[in-house]
Design an enzyme around this catalytic site. Structure first.
Site, PDB file in Angstrom:
ATOM      1  N   GLU A  36       0.838  -1.134  -0.007  1.00 41.91           N
ATOM      2  CA  GLU A  36       0.128  -0.022   0.116  1.00 41.91           C
ATOM      3  C   GLU A  36       0.855   1.238  -0.145  1.00 41.91           C
ATOM      4  OE1 GLU A  36      -2.302   3.132   0.315  1.00 41.91           O
ATOM      5  OE2 GLU A  36      -3.283   0.983  -0.096  1.00 41.91           O
ATOM      6  N   TYR A 218     -28.266   6.757   5.709  1.00 43.30           N
ATOM      7  CA  TYR A 218     -28.580   5.539   6.261  1.00 43.30           C
ATOM      8  C   TYR A 218     -27.756   5.332   7.317  1.00 43.30           C
ATOM      9  CZ  TYR A 218     -24.552   3.948   3.238  1.00 43.30           C
ATOM     10  OH  TYR A 218     -23.329   3.973   2.574  1.00 43.30           O
ATOM     11  N   ASP A 298     -12.227  -1.374  -8.309  1.00 43.61           N
ATOM     12  CA  ASP A 298     -12.070  -0.103  -9.227  1.00 43.61           C
ATOM     13  C   ASP A 298     -10.935  -0.024 -10.270  1.00 43.61           C
ATOM     14  OD1 ASP A 298     -14.686   0.979  -8.337  1.00 43.61           O
ATOM     15  OD2 ASP A 298     -13.770   2.373  -6.981  1.00 43.61           O
TER      16      ASP A 298
END
Length: 385
Positions: A36, A218, A298
């Site tokens: 990462e 939500y 993605d």
């Protein structure tokens, strides 16, 4: 003979897709290293909806029950008139569960990330590596050498690019195409439930769409937090990233004409807890894989948020990739199986989400939710690979 013994897999990107992939592979006996670029492997604080299709994968990964216990079941999802708040449609969690096998969850992204990361580290406490920025790779018939910004390198049998919409791996493999502004600006905030107006809190999950704009809220973490997202059509956007500060006045003005209680919700956002970003999109790829290097989430199929399937698709991808490796005798066979299964679905959902974004913000068009489109019926645990 399968690939498990001595196969080493490098994953670029330590987000939800990267960690779900790592865990799925570990549980099938593969050695994984996750790299990462950020200094710390973590998720930004925001909400995400996890629907039945992804929950099936999370059950296979052994984390669904733990995640559900710290999240919020969507009891009733309300579609409301943007100006009056009148309920136009109400779909219960029980109804969704009856039709597709599991209710949808309102999940704090950091909770999902932490559950996956803890499980990955339980399999191998040394497999996560922060501050490793991908800059390139070289591959041959036997493996791939990944190069990082500070001069380090790592060789493995396979590389998986799970580094998001602005994927450096994808850009390296396919340098002639780049993310472009999708014509939508998003606002997001997390609001303590005590600050939420009564009528909003009582409805719980609300989707309110008006011309050129829509609001979605939500609950998360058992109802402790309300996740609020606003999307608006816009002609231009220059800044990168997810954390550009925004003001309550700007947000409220952008959604002028929406029901008073939703505007009041915007005004109650805690100071410093409102951000905005420009949605970026890419056209579907002809191929996700080059040699021993592939992409997922993605990085493979950038997903606008209008069907709430971005994280779900990445989790599905990760499980299918792991299943393909577990059932194949060569790297090439595994990657071919993975792409053959996932590319049609990934591309379909990517384009459907783009279409849904335009439908949501045009009162003359009828919207089709993920459930309406049958997306939740998919089972990544049993679909043939």
């Amino acid at each position: 003979m399968t690939l498990k013994i001595n196969t080493q897999i490098t994953i670029i990107g330590g987000g939800i897709g990267g960690l779900a992939t790592a865990l799925a592979l570990q549980r099938r006996g593969f050695r994984v290293d996750v790299y990462e670029r950020a200094k710390e492997i973590r998720e930004v604080g925001a909400g995400v909806i996890i629907t039945a299709n992804a929950r099936r994968a999370l059950c296979d990964l052994g984390v669904d029950a733990e995640l559900a216990a710290m999240s919020s079941t969507i009891d009733i999802f309300h579609t409301c008139h943007f100006a009056t708040g009148a309920i136009l449609r109400a779909v219960s969690g029980e109804e969704i569960s009856r039709k597709v096998g599991a209710a949808s969850l309102g999940v704090y992204r950091a909770d999902l990330h932490s559950v996956l990361m803890a499980s990955v580290l339980a399999h191998d406490p040394d497999c996560l590596h922060a501050s490793y920025e991908f800059v390139g790779l070289e591959q041959d018939e036997t493996g791939v050498m990944v190069k990082f910004a500070h001069g380090a390198s790592a060789r493995s049998d396979v590389v998986v690019g799970a580094d998001g919409n602005a994927s450096a791996v994808r850009s390296f493999l396919f340098p002639d195409e780049a993310p472009k502004f999708a014509g939508q600006v998003a606002y997001r905030s997390l609001i303590p439930i005590a600050l939420v107006p009564d009528s909003v809190r009582e409805r719980g999950s609300i989707m309110s769409a008006g011309p050129g704009r829509y609001l979605l809220c939500y609950p998360l973490r058992g109802g402790q937090i309300m996740n609020l997202i606003g999307l608006v059509q816009s002609g231009e956007w220059e800044e990168e990233g997810w954390t550009t500060p925004a003001t309550r006045a700007e947000f409220a003005q952008t959604f002028a004409g929406f029901e008073p209680d939703l505007i009041e919700l915007i005004h109650r956002i805690p100071q410093g807890e409102l951000f905005k970003w420009g949605l970026r999109d890419r056209e579907p790829l002809q191929n996700w894989t080059v040699g021993r290097v592939t992409t997922l989430g993605d990085a493979a199929h950038p997903m606008t948020p209008f069907l709430g399937q971005g994280a779900c698709m990445a989790i599905e991808d990760g499980l299918i990739l792991a299943r393909a490796f577990a059932e194949s005798s060569t790297v090439q066979e595994a990657l071919a199986r993975y792409e053959a299964v996932r590319k049609p679905r990934g591309t379909m959902v990517q384009l459907a989400s783009r279409e849904e974004g335009l439908s949501l913000q045009d009162p003359s068009k009828k919207r089709r939710t993920a459930q309406d489109r049958g997306l939740m019926d998919y089972d990544p645990v049993t679909v043939p690979v």
